[in-house]
Each structure stands twice: as structure tokens, then as C-alpha cells.
Design an enzyme around this catalytic site. Structure first.
Site, mmCIF file in Angstrom:
data_model
loop_
_atom_site.group_PDB
_atom_site.id
_atom_site.type_symbol
_atom_site.label_atom_id
_atom_site.label_comp_id
_atom_site.label_asym_id
_atom_site.label_seq_id
_atom_site.Cartn_x
_atom_site.Cartn_y
_atom_site.Cartn_z
ATOM 1 C CB SER A 104 -0.975 0.147 1.233
ATOM 2 O OG SER A 104 -1.843 1.225 1.177
ATOM 3 N N GLY A 105 0.631 2.056 -0.878
ATOM 4 C CA GLY A 105 1.436 3.596 -1.015
ATOM 5 C C GLY A 105 2.453 3.303 -1.995
ATOM 6 C CB THR A 109 -4.171 3.751 -7.323
ATOM 7 O OG1 THR A 109 -4.624 2.790 -6.584
ATOM 8 C CG2 THR A 109 -5.628 4.503 -8.052
ATOM 9 C CG ASN A 156 -1.667 5.102 -0.506
ATOM 10 O OD1 ASN A 156 -1.628 6.465 -0.924
ATOM 11 N ND2 ASN A 156 -2.030 4.337 -1.518
ATOM 12 C CB SER A 159 -4.912 3.299 0.835
ATOM 13 O OG SER A 159 -4.731 1.793 0.968
ATOM 14 C CB SER A 160 -7.190 0.588 -3.707
ATOM 15 O OG SER A 160 -6.747 1.364 -4.796
ATOM 16 N N GLY A 393 -2.176 -3.950 -1.819
ATOM 17 C CA GLY A 393 -0.901 -4.730 -1.526
ATOM 18 C C GLY A 393 -0.662 -5.101 -0.027
ATOM 19 C CD GLU A 395 -3.734 -3.066 3.575
ATOM 20 O OE1 GLU A 395 -3.984 -2.076 3.061
ATOM 21 O OE2 GLU A 395 -4.460 -3.644 4.465
#
Length: 948
Positions: A104-105, A109, A156, A159-160, A393, A395
């Protein structure tokens, strides 16, 4: 690679490293990051480092540089990967996919956005309206999905919180004709609460801070997110209201472009507002035992708001919150009141379910707009597909629950697919080319995947069994079952199995050694989140809503409470099934990979935390990827492509070889460089073992490029000069031919017009000369002069000799007067002695004859040259009538009123040159000024006659 990828920027491909060690890998990654090169290849895999800033790497100019190019022709870039996937799909009619992975981050995206922008830019050159519509929906859908599926986390800002896989359908021409979005495991628990420093989904804040005041009043909302329990945690994290407002406007506009009606957008806003009001409902237990139950709502106005916004009866909303109906074994319906804890659980479950259904409805609505229209495979051919996977991602949070467990399981599956496909592709390519394969040791995470999804004993199977077992099964009992089944598993542990590890708590935590590192999970809430239970009362309530949008989200609410239905699948099983289907889908396509790396935890530009990046490089398996790539041969290229790049380094292959095949030409090239021992020749490709071979060839090529550039410049400039010369020659030829044509056309026209010029009496007097071309203007002037002389000759030769003297006199007078007089008697016969003529002087011709006789006797002149009445004007502008007599000896001034008395006689040799002036109106003859001089008249008598 291009010139801007020099040695000072590091190796553009990690395969070219001298040694494959973590230190060399990190040194090259850091050097490229410091030089602004955030992309690096591992063969055909792209490694991307999030720069946390805007870089001038994108846009139409960059797209044009990469369009239609091979991977090696340009520096590493997302556009190169997107172009490779698109060309593979279009050339070979094969389905392809681009797998974007990373924590993540790391920028997944944003990478998917740039890939979509590239595909949209290079397709539909004919600007077909339907294709443009699909492209607009593909681009705008990202904005909408981010609003409803993304949130700010500690790692992030965008973040998705769901997984997204998008299939893009292309026709035989390579234009997008449709698409489909698959979403995975929305983190709906975020609706209820978030960790410190995190926010709820963007959509809530965009509605609160972006809607107009009138709309907020209709939704019964206040602009401050801190007022609502579901958004209070993240209320102070973003104070830039203008950003939220602009984002809200962008999402609303994107929904309009996609095809959401204004009523649907308004319904979405009402549902979001209803969730916020639902989160503020609190329950209190009453001490008195009333008929309606012992539970009440503290603020019933919130129930009114929820009922109004969901278009449902208030009484039914309140009943669903305070109690639930249960069907007994005899199909008898019983209403059972809630406790405060049960009511809170039901409220939270309803809020999560409503948001999840809203998100799924948005995705389905976009899919409905994007689905290919009027496509018949028999008529239009089979569509090909490019898939883009942008999924959460890996985590690791301070407290990791069921959502993080599913997310990390997903990453395990994708990592397993990545390793299998990479090895599989290498193996298949070597077998296809007839090259021996060397086994490479790598970490196989199949044992971790088996730990999670193994039937009967896997973690998900144990969790499903706990959810389906009757009785008070708690999370603690679930953890004990896991300890029993996996106490000897090398990748599983807990505090019960390892009492000395104080980082875990008894009865709450277990730990899995993932490929990306160890993660400790808290089992609290595992069973509830996996069961994902929602009372049927809420489903029936929302299904019977008068809002058609909300009603469409709850088709299962039409079931009667007494109907016996099959137990629904748990959230974990649904997610596992979707992951299996996703992996099978990806495995059926030709994959391309983008491995994203997060440079630091602070989300700041220009900083690369080497320890943090080293950890990501390790768990992403990038070193193993490099080793696999270099195990047999570091690089491989088709013979034609290899010759195209390096043929200038060999005299036998430049500019084009005359050998039997490209394979033979490549052999000659390598033999000249002495590199034939470091390569292997496949059926269609050259395999290069050592990166130094490529470095040697690249250096030779770099030395020759300036010479070739000069050669090309010389050849091109010569070509331009010859082309200009040929163009000028053609222009001059055209001009010459055109001038000849104009000359011939003009002469033909002259001949046609002047054919009758010889006919008397006018001899072409009224003929009009045609306008000549510029080049013939002097010629025509001469012709006109010649024609005038010829015509004058034709007219003069018919005049009797007796009239020639008078004609010459008139011509001389015309030249002398030069428009000084309008009427100078050119149309009458000149008689000279006008005073002696009875016609011109009827009253005094006799008197003049007598005076003339007297003067002849006196002065003895021989002939009268001229006589006429004149008018004298003095310097005071006084006029007098006079008569003028010119003989061959004297010039006489006579007075007509006194019988032509001589007023003055001047000898002719004493007369100076005569000057004339314009004739005044009403005069009958010229006004003449005479002067005397001591010398004789220079031009003699004829000159005097011509002047008069």
C-alpha cells in the site's frame, strides 16, 4: 536504450548488473531514484518506485515516443509495458494482462491510471463515437471507484480498500469496444471505525464538504464531519475543504459522463447521508416494562431522517432497529426484541451492508454502460482482452484483522502466480528455442497458500466450520482449533505454541510467516466478519423502498421470512473463490508485470529508505527474478531485432547483410567481436549469457552512433538538396512551358484579332489590343508603335501630293501645340491668307486686299505667308482686336477697326522665337507674343510657319 540513459544513471535493466547481490541491486535502485529514473526493467518486468511528486514523464509527447516501439528502444517506462501488452494483443490476437503489485502506497493506482491513459491515447484514430464513449467511461470510472472504494490510511493518502481487475475488450482493429470491472473484498468495516490517523471512504467527506448548502439541508447533514460517528475519526485530517469540493464536483461530472442519471446521483447522496445518520443512532434500555419492549432510540429524529432518505416507513425502520422477526419450525413468525448490544450490532451490520451494496451497484452500473454493444463474433470477429489488475498490496498494521488476512492471502496467491508464470515462461521459451534449462532455487510460497486454503484443515476452512457450528463458538475457540491443526506448520505460530514470544497475546493472536514477512493477526471479530450476517428484516425493508435505486440493490429482500434458503457462503469462502477465479483468468493470458516499491514510510519526495526498500525487494522476489532471468542467459532477442540494433558494428552486416539468413549474419557479427563463446543460438532468437556481452556491443554501438548520425545527416541533407533542385527544375520547366503557352496563345489571339486590319478605310483603328503577359509587354509596345506607323503609312500613301504640304504643317502644329488648344483647325483646310478670303472675312476682305496691295508696293514682299484676326491681351489683362500679317519679309500688326492700318512692322529677320499660351475662351485665333532680337531667326521661315 536512448542517450539520456547514460552510465551515470545506473543500469536500466537489473539483468545487466555485474553481480546479483542485494547490495548491487539496492545501489543501482538508489542511483536511478536519485537521478529521477523511477522505472527499471528486470527483463520484461518493470520495477517502479513511487516518487511522491509530479515528474515530467507523462503526457502526449511521452506517449508518442513509446507508441509502436519495442521495450528496449526507449528508457524503462509504464508506457513501454502498456505498449508491449497492447502490441502483443493486437499482433498475435492473444489476451494479455498487466499485473500491478506492491504494498500500500507504492503507486499501484497511479500506475493503472497511466496505463489506461496510454491505451486511450493510442486507440481509435478514426474517432468512432462508440469507441470514444467506451474510452471516456474507462477513464472516468477510475475517479468514481476511487471516491467509493479508496480511503486515507497511515500508509497512503489514497489507498485502495478493494481489489480491482478490469478487462478491456478490443475489436480486430485494436479499438476498445467495452470492458468489465471485477471488485474484490471491499473493506466495509472501515465504514464503522478506522485506526488513528485514518479516514473513512472519500465519498462521505466529499458529500459533506462538496455539496451545496441547499442539498445538505435536504439531506439533513451538517458540513462538519466530526458530528457523525462514522467520520469523526478522520474529520481533522484534511482541512482543505476546497479540495474535497473540487473532488466532489469531479466525481459528479464523471458519473454524468459515464451515464448516471441525476436521479441516480441524488439517490447515491441520500444513501450516503442515511448511513451517516444511521451511525449516530444510539440505544438505551428502559427500566419500565412496556408493551413495545424495553429498548428505545435516544434521538428519534435520526430515525425520521433515515426513513425519509431511504424512502421507507418510519415505523418499519424503528422496528428493524429494535427487534427482529424469526420464523419458528412451524413457520410461525415471532418478533424478538434486541438488547442494546444486539441493536448496535444490527445497526452496524446494516450500515456496512448498505455501503457494500451501494459500491457493488456503482460497479455494476459502470459495467452495464461499458459492456460491448451489438457485438456478434460471427460478424465482428472474436474480441481480444487486456486485463489490468490493481489490487491491494501487502499490509502489516499494529492490529491486523480479517481484512488484512484476506489481503495478504491475495498477495500470496499473486506471488505464487508470478513465480510460476516466470519460471513457466522461461522453461517454455528455452524448450521452444532448443536451449538447455538450468534449475534456479527460489522460495516457493505454495506452502503458505496451502496453509490458508487447504480443504478441511486450512485457516479458511476452520473459520467456515466455526461459523456454521451451532452453539457459542467464540474467536478464542477458533484460535485453539487453529493451534491444534497447525502446531507443527513451519509458517504458523501463536502464543499458545510459543509461550516465550511476548509480542503476541494468549487467546487472541496468531502469526503467519508470509513471503513478505511475519504478520500477527488478532482473531477478534474473525467469526463475525466471516459470517457477514445481516437480519432479513433489513433486506425486506430496503427492498420495499420507494427509491428504485435503493430497491435494485436488495433483490434478495423479496424472499419471505418463512422461506427456507440455503446457508449463504461466508465472506472468506467467497473471497477465496474469487481469488482462484482471478488466478485462473490471469494464467490464461500473456502476463506483463509492474512491481511497485514504496521508497519511504513518510510519503515524502526524494527520500529512499534503504532498509524499507530492501525488505520490499526481498519479499517481492525481485532478486530471484533477476537470477531466473540470468540463470541460463541474461538476455534474448530475435535475430532480426538484434541485427537492427547492432548491425552497424560489423562490416558484413552494415548496412544490410548478404548472408543466407539473419542467424548467419548474427554469427558473423559476434565472431568479428570475439563474443561467439558467450551466446547460444536458438531457432529464432539469440541468447546472451553474460551482461558484459551486451555492454560490449552497446559501447561499440555508442562509438559508431555519432558517425552514423553524421552520415545520415549528410545523406539526408543531400537528399533534401537534390529534392529541392529537382523541384526547382520542375518549376522552371513548368514556367518555361507556361510562358511559351502564354506567348503562343497571345500571338494566336493577336493574329485572330488583326486579320481584318488591312481592310480600308480604318485599317484596324477600332481593334482592341489584348492584355499581354508580362514578359511580352515590351514586345507589344513595339508592335503597337509599328502598327501605328504602318497604319499611318496606309493612310498617308493615299493622300494626293498636292495636300502633303498642308498635312505636314498640321502635323507640325499638333506637335507644337501639345494640347494647348482644343480646337486648332485640324479638320479644315488651311488657307493661310484668311483675311483676303471672302468666306473667312466676308465684311472686310476688300479693305484688307487694298491694304495688302499698298504694303506690297511699299515693301516689295513676294508672298503672304499668313494673315488672320487675333486678340491681344496686355499685362493688365485688357484685350484688343488686332490683325496679323506675315509676309516673306515682314511681320505686320494691323488694326482691323481702322481699315487695317499698320500699327507696327517688324522685319522677319528681327523676330525672336515665338511662344504660345493657352487660348482664352471666346477667342477666334491664337494669342501670340512677339519679341525682337538683333540676330536672325535661327530656324528660318519654315520654322516660323510651323510654330504659328
Amino acid at each position: 536504450m536512448e542517450d539520456d540513459e547514460g552510465p551515470e544513471c545506473g543500469k536500466p535493466d537489473f539483468v545487466l548488473l555485474d553481480q546479483v547481490t542485494m547490495e548491487d541491486f539496492m545501489e543501482n535502485l538508489k542511483l536511478r531514484f536519485e537521478k529521477g529514473r523511477i522505472y527499471t526493467y528486470i527483463g520484461e518486468v518493470l520495477v517502479s518506485v513511487n516518487p511522491y511528486q509530479e515528474l515530467p514523464l507523462y503526457g502526449p509527447e511521452a506517449i508518442a515516443r513509446y507508441q509502436g516501439r519495442e521495450l528496449y528502444e526507449r528508457p524503462p517506462h509504464l508506457y513501454a509495458v502498456a505498449n508491449a501488452a497492447y502490441r502483443a494483443m493486437k499482433r498475435r490476437s492473444r489476451d494479455t494482462c498487466i499485473v500491478i503489485s506492491g504494498e500500500s502506497g507504492a503507486g499501484k493506482t497511479e500506475a493503472s491510471k497511466h496505463i489506461m491513459q496510454y491505451i486511450a491515447a493510442v486507440t481509435n484514430p478514426s474517432q468512432r463515437a462508440e469507441v470514444e464513449r467506451v474510452k471516456d467511461v474507462l477513464l472516468k470510472s477510475t475517479c468514481v471507484l476511487e471516491a467509493f472504494g479508496n480511503a486515507r490510511t497511515n500508509r497512503n493518502h489514497n489507498s485502495s480498500r478493494f481489489g480491482k481487475y478490469m478487462d478491456i475488450n478490443f475489436d480486430f482493429k485494436g479499438d476498445p469496444v467495452g470492458g468489465h470491472i471485477h471488485s474484490y473484498l471491499l473493506e466495509k468495516s472501515r465504514v464503522l471505525k478506522q485506526h488513528v490517523g485514518e479516514r473513512n471512504f472519500h465519498a462521505f467527506y466529499q458529500v459533506l464538504r462538496g455539496c451545496e448548502d441547499e442539498e445538505l439541508q435536504e439531506l439533513h447533514l451538517q458540513r462538519n464531519p466530526a458530528v457523525y460517528n462514522f467520520t469523526r475519526q478522520g474529520a481533522g485530517l484534511n482541512v482543505l475543504d476546497i479540495d474535497e469540493k473540487s473532488h466532489h464536483q469531479a466525481v459528479t461530472e464523471a458519473m454524468r459522463v459515464i451515464g448516471f442519471s441525476p436521479e441516480e446521483v441524488a439517490s447515491v447522496h441520500r444513501i450516503l447521508a442515511a448511513i451517516l445518520h444511521l451511525g449516530n443512532i444510539e440505544f438505551v434500555e428502559l427500566e419500565s416494562n412496556l408493551e413495545q419492549g424495553r429498548l428505545a432510540v435516544t434521538e428519534e429524529v435520526l430515525v425520521d431522517h433515515v426513513a425519509e432518505l431511504t424512502a421507507t416507513p418510519r415505523e418499519l425502520v424503528l422496528r428493524c432497529l429494535l427487534a427482529r422477526t424469526v420464523a419458528s419450525g412451524g413457520r410461525e413468525v415471532i418478533e424478538k426484541g434486541h438488547t442494546a448490544a444486539e441493536a448496535s450490532y444490527a445497526r452496524d451490520a446494516c450500515a456496512k451492508a448498505v455501503y457494500q451494496r451501494l459500491f457493488e451497484w456503482v460497479v455494476d452500473r459502470i459495467n452495464h454502460v461499458m459492456e460491448p454493444r451489438d457485438r456478434d463474433p460471427r460478424r465482428d470477429g472474436k474480441d481480444t482482452v487486456i486485463g489490468v489488475l490493481d489490487i491491494y498490496g501487502f499490509e502489516v498494521f499494529p492490529v491486523n484483522s480479517f481484512e488484512q488476512f484476506c489481503i495478504n492471502y491475495c498477495n500470496e496467491k499473486l506471488q505464487q502466480l508470478f513465480i510460476q508464470l516466470i519460471l513457466k515462461q522461461e522453461q517454455e521459451e528455452y524448450e521452444r528455442e532448443g536451449i538447455a534449462w538450468q534449475t534456479v532455487e527460489y522460495f516457493n510460497n505454495a506452502t503458505i497458500v496451502d496453509l490458508v486454503e487447504r480443504p478441511h484443515r486450512g485457516i479458511l476452512s476452520v473459520l467456515d466450520e466455526a461459523c456454521s457450528t451451532a452453539g457459542p463458538i467464540t474467536d478464542r475457540i477458533f484460535l485453539q482449533t487453529l493451534d491444534t491443526h497447525h502446531r507443527h506448520h513451519p509458517h504458523y505460530t501463536s502464543r499458545q505454541l510459543c509461550p516465550t514470544d511476548k509480542t503476541m497475546e494468549f487467546g487472541r493472536d496468531f502469526r503467519i510467516k508470509h513471503y513478505a514477512g511475519d504478520v500477527t493477526y488478532s482473531v477478534e471479530g474473525f467469526i463475525d466478519k466471516n459470517r457477514d450476517f445481516l437480519f432479513q428484516d433489513f433486506k425486506r425493508l430496503l427492498y420495499n423502498s420507494k427509491d428504485p435505486t435503493l430497491r435494485a440493490m436488495w433483490p434478495d429482500g423479496q424472499q419471505d421470512i418463512t422461506e427456507v434458503t440455503k446457508r449463504p457462503l461466508t465472506a472468506g469462502t467467497l473471497f477465496k473463490n474469487s481469488m482462484v477465479a482471478l488466478v485462473e483468468n490471469l494464467a490464461s493470458k500473456e502476463p506483463f508485470y509492474v512491481r511497485c516499491i514504496k521508497p519511504n514510510e513518510d510519503k515524502v519526495a526524494g527520500k529512499l529508505d534503504e532498509g524499507h526498500c530492501r525488505h520490499q525487494v526481498a519479499y517481492l522476489g525481485l532478486l530471484e527474478n533477476v537470477r531466473v532471468r540470468r540463470a541460463g542467459f541474461a538476455s534474448r532477442q530475435p535475430y532480426a531485432r538484434f541485427l537492427l540494433r547492432y548491425k552497424m558494428t560489423c562490416e558484413y552486416t552494415w548496412p544490410n547483410h548478404l548472408l543466407g539468413s539473419d542467424k548467419a549474419a548474427v554469427g558473423a557479427l559476434l565472431e568479428q567481436h570475439g563474443l561467439q563463446g558467450d551466446v547460444a543460438f536458438g531457432h529464432s532468437k539469440l541468447f546472451i549469457r553474460s551482461p558484459r556481452t551486451l555492454v560490449t556491443l552497446e559501447q561499440s554501438r555508442a562509438c559508431l552512433i555519432p558517425i552514423i548520425v553524421l552520415l545520415l545527416q549528410k545523406a539526408w541533407r543531400g537528399t533534401l538538396a537534390r529534392r529541392r533542385c529537382r523541384r526547382l527544375r520542375a518549376i522552371y520547366t513548368i514556367m518555361r512551358c507556361f510562358r511559351r503557352h502564354k506567348v503562343r496563345a497571345h500571338l494566336t489571339e493577336l493574329q485572330r484579332r488583326f486579320q481584318a486590319a488591312r481592310q480600308p478605310p480604318h485599317y484596324g483603328r477600332d481593334l482592341v489590343w489584348p492584355p499581354p503577359p508580362t514578359v511580352l509587354q515590351p514586345f507589344q509596345d513595339i508592335c503597337q508603335a509599328l502598327f501605328s506607323r504602318w497604319r499611318a503609312r496606309q493612310l498617308v500613301k493615299n493622300i494626293p501630293p498636292s495636300d502633303m504640304a498642308q498635312i505636314k504643317a498640321k502635323v507640325a502644329a499638333m506637335a507644337a501645340l501639345q494640347e494647348l488648344r482644343q480646337d486648332w483647325g485640324c479638320r479644315r483646310a488651311w488657307a493661310r491668307d484668311y483675311l483676303s478670303s471672302a468666306t473667312d472675312n466676308p465684311t472686310a476682305s476688300g479693305l484688307f486686299a487694298q491694304r495688302l496691295k499698298t504694303l506690297r508696293e511699299k515693301d516689295g514682299f513676294g508672298a503672304v505667308l499668313f494673315s488672320s484676326h487675333v486678340r491681344k491681351v496686355n499685362r493688365f489683362n485688357k484685350s484688343r482686336d488686332r490683325a496679323l500679317l506675315l509676309t516673306d519679309r515682314h511681320l505686320y500688326k494691323l488694326e482691323p477697326g481702322r481699315q487695317y492700318r499698320v500699327m507696327r512692322a517688324v522685319p522677319l529677320d528681327a523676330v525672336s522665337p515665338v511662344g504660345g499660351q493657352r487660348h482664352s475662351p471666346g477667342s477666334s485665333g491664337p494669342s501670340v507674343l512677339l519679341g525682337t532680337a538683333a540676330g536672325p531667326l535661327p530656324s528660318g521661315l519654315p520654322g516660323m510657319t510651323r510654330a504659328i
